[in-house]
Design an enzyme around this catalytic site. Sequence first.
Site, mmCIF file in Angstrom:
data_model
loop_
_atom_site.group_PDB
_atom_site.id
_atom_site.type_symbol
_atom_site.label_atom_id
_atom_site.label_comp_id
_atom_site.label_asym_id
_atom_site.label_seq_id
_atom_site.Cartn_x
_atom_site.Cartn_y
_atom_site.Cartn_z
ATOM 1 C CG HIS A 1 27.568 64.818 -8.559
ATOM 2 N ND1 HIS A 1 28.821 64.227 -8.506
ATOM 3 C CD2 HIS A 1 26.944 64.230 -9.612
ATOM 4 C CE1 HIS A 1 28.931 63.343 -9.463
ATOM 5 N NE2 HIS A 1 27.804 63.315 -10.158
ATOM 6 N NE ARG B 1 19.046 69.972 -13.834
ATOM 7 C CZ ARG B 1 20.011 69.063 -13.722
ATOM 8 N NH1 ARG B 1 19.710 67.806 -13.481
ATOM 9 N NH2 ARG B 1 21.275 69.414 -13.836
ATOM 10 C CG HIS C 1 26.345 59.695 -8.143
ATOM 11 N ND1 HIS C 1 25.200 60.462 -8.288
ATOM 12 C CD2 HIS C 1 27.055 59.887 -9.281
ATOM 13 C CE1 HIS C 1 25.224 61.070 -9.463
ATOM 14 N NE2 HIS C 1 26.341 60.755 -10.081
ATOM 15 C CG ASP D 1 30.167 61.079 -11.989
ATOM 16 O OD1 ASP D 1 29.217 60.666 -11.315
ATOM 17 O OD2 ASP D 1 30.061 61.999 -12.820
HETATM 18 O O1 AKG Z 1 21.794 65.625 -14.059
HETATM 19 C C1 AKG Z 1 22.813 66.073 -13.564
HETATM 20 O O2 AKG Z 1 23.022 67.271 -13.477
HETATM 21 C C2 AKG Z 1 23.867 65.155 -13.003
HETATM 22 C C3 AKG Z 1 24.074 63.896 -13.801
HETATM 23 C C4 AKG Z 1 25.066 62.977 -13.149
HETATM 24 O O3 AKG Z 1 25.536 63.197 -12.069
HETATM 25 C C5 AKG Z 1 25.493 61.756 -13.848
HETATM 26 O O4 AKG Z 1 24.971 61.435 -14.934
HETATM 27 O O5 AKG Z 1 26.393 61.063 -13.303
HETATM 28 FE FE FE2 Z 2 27.256 61.935 -11.661
#
Ligand code: AKG
Ligand code: FE2
Length: 375
Positions: A291, A301, A234, A236
Amino acid sequence: MATTIADVFKSFPVHIPAHKNLDFDSLHELPDSYAWIQPDSFPTHKHHNSILDSDADSVPLIDLSLPNAATLIGNAFRSWGAFQVINHGVPISLLQSIESSADTLFSLPPSHKLKAARTPDGISGYGLVRISSFFPKRMWSEGFTIVGSPLDHFRQLWPHDYHKHCEIVEEYDREMRSLCGRLMWLGLGELGITRDDMKWAGPDGDFKTSPAATQFNSYPVCPDPDRAMGLGPHTDTSLLTIVYQNNTRGLQVLREGKRWVTVEPVAGGLVVQVGDLLHILTNGLYPSALHQAVVNRTRKRLSVAYVFGPPESAEISPLKKLLGPTQPPLYRPVTWTEYLGKKAEHFNNALSTVRVCAPITGLLDVNDHSRVKVG
Ligand SMILES: O=C(O)CCC(=O)C(=O)O
Ligand SMILES: [Fe+2]
């Protein structure tokens, strides 16, 4: 029409049954509902090996204390839509505190976490990430979203020491807002943009009225990480997103529309990503970063994403200074709230719904995410 970001979520309720399958510890095999077939357009590099990487293939690491930091930021935004920053001025102790709050939260028993569950038409709270509804398979992650004060939810979670966690979140918001403002001006300055070109950033250019969301993400250890996905591909909706990740790999950025590159965790580092609204503002010069987050078998994680947008009333359109006879505006003006509605309906195709013109070069648009398919 929705006027606040909370209103948007009321207009686009998402019915994801948060009460089901959020007890990851009880799953010793990957249920079929979590088994992703990888996006067929791009090879994924789940076991990406940094030793095989050439430097040119790593997300840039920028030391913000360097005199040429602005140039480096401009280059990174232009070619990657992302970079990792160190010496950013945010106290490492605060990063440790927010990680510890997130860890404490996700370590609570499932039934306890659900006391702070996000409602289908709500914006804040605990549950599966909203984008889950766009993918046919479940993601191996859980999230907690904070917009405005987390007080009510934190009281539910920690009746005795909610104060401590609230203070950490408030301080995190202050520090991240200030860093976002700094990075915005450094990046935009490289394109010749000044405070006069963007009055909506406020009289001091400090983005004081910009709303933001703080998103905690947890990716528990996974019995079959090669077939699972932590967070699907996705972009942001934000202007900028700053991601803090613990010392566990997982975040990947799509490089040149072809390869997923892992953002190697760096102690005290923060990952900065261009969101769709900065993409629009710069008329595509700074592309939003596609990403995803993958999971692993042995280490849980955690990440904290600070999603920073423009004031709710600001109409975001390609900056006039960046336009010319051969650079027509590629997007029409749109507010964050309107764009969130587009994202809620069209997800990775949202940018194309506000596009008014194809790039004149006729080159492949790296932000045409309609090509990303799952299953
Ligand atoms: O967990 C991650 O590194 C990415 C989180 C992410 O892309 C988001 O919260 O929009
Ligand atoms: Fe994100």
